[in-house]
Design a protein around this motif. Structure first.
Motif, PDB file in Angstrom:
ATOM      1  N   ALA A   1       0.817  -1.218   0.000  1.00  0.00           N
ATOM      2  CA  ALA A   1       0.000   0.000   0.000  1.00  0.00           C
ATOM      3  C   ALA A   1       0.848   1.265   0.000  1.00  0.00           C
ATOM      4  O   ALA A   1       0.468   2.269  -0.602  1.00  0.00           O
ATOM      5  CB  ALA A   1      -0.950  -0.014   1.202  1.00  0.00           C
TER       6      ALA A   1
ATOM      7  N   ARG B   1      -3.668   3.890  -2.777  1.00  0.00           N
ATOM      8  CA  ARG B   1      -3.888   3.278  -1.468  1.00  0.00           C
ATOM      9  C   ARG B   1      -3.382   4.179  -0.348  1.00  0.00           C
ATOM     10  O   ARG B   1      -2.319   4.780  -0.459  1.00  0.00           O
ATOM     11  CB  ARG B   1      -3.188   1.922  -1.376  1.00  0.00           C
TER      12      ARG B   1
ATOM     13  N   THR C   1      -6.502  -0.409   4.943  1.00  0.00           N
ATOM     14  CA  THR C   1      -6.171   0.443   3.810  1.00  0.00           C
ATOM     15  C   THR C   1      -7.447   0.986   3.201  1.00  0.00           C
ATOM     16  O   THR C   1      -8.424   0.245   3.022  1.00  0.00           O
ATOM     17  CB  THR C   1      -5.388  -0.349   2.742  1.00  0.00           C
TER      18      THR C   1
ATOM     19  N   GLN D   1      -8.689   2.665  -0.319  1.00  0.00           N
ATOM     20  CA  GLN D   1      -8.193   2.741  -1.693  1.00  0.00           C
ATOM     21  C   GLN D   1      -9.226   3.392  -2.598  1.00  0.00           C
ATOM     22  O   GLN D   1     -10.424   3.098  -2.516  1.00  0.00           O
ATOM     23  CB  GLN D   1      -7.856   1.348  -2.220  1.00  0.00           C
TER      24      GLN D   1
END
Length: 171
Positions: free
Chosen positions: A48, A54, A70, A72
């Protein structure tokens, strides 16, 4: 339930602070049955960090990493959503096995939605909420997301670990 859960944006940390936090993330543990749903925490965060779309976070509780997640952009169809741009994808979300059962997942999911709203305002992406997919064989995860206000939007068969539920929460 713990009082404070913070999302620490790994990309915003200086090199030394990021190295310390990644060291903590390397120590996170998942149970074997959960591994097929989430993968390796450190590997997910390193990937990431290399991608512009991300935004990796350490989930901090009491001053140390208790999990990761994460957010995104441009990838919501990976969770069974109709398009990639209208929402953030919440992925790679896990709580250390030694910290589970304390409500951290619910708190962190709630904070993640608020963080996604801040990112949308800062970056001007126009997203309206957060989507994720959770395996149908992960009742604890599904319950935590429901408690955090996510709504079930139906079954998704695109997951590598079996049938998923697509969950959504608007800002």
């Amino acid at each position: 339930m713990p009082e404070n859960v913070w999302l620490m944006p790994l990309k915003d940390l200086d090199d030394d602070a990021r190295a310390i936090k990644l060291g903590e993330i390397a120590e996170l543990e998942v149970t074997e049955d959960q591994r097929r749903f989430v993968g390796e925490p450190l590997r997910m965060m390193l990937i990431a960090l290399e991608e512009d779309s991300r935004h990796p976070f350490a989930i901090d509780c009491n001053g140390s990493a208790a999990g990761v997640l994460t957010l995104q952009t441009g990838a919501a169809t990976l969770a069974g959503w109709d398009d990639d741009l209208s929402v953030w994808l919440l992925r790679g979300f896990l709580i250390d096995r030694r910290q589970q059962g304390r409500g951290l997942g619910t708190l962190a999911a709630d904070v993640a939605v608020r963080e996604a709203a801040k990112l949308t305002a800062a970056l001007g992406g126009g997203q309206a909420g957060v989507v994720l997919s959770v395996n149908e064989e992960n009742p604890a995860g599904r319950a935590a997301y429901r408690k955090a206000g996510f709504q079930d939007r139906g079954r998704y068969l695109g997951g590598g670990a079996g049938p998923q539920r697509t969950l959504y929460r608007p800002f």
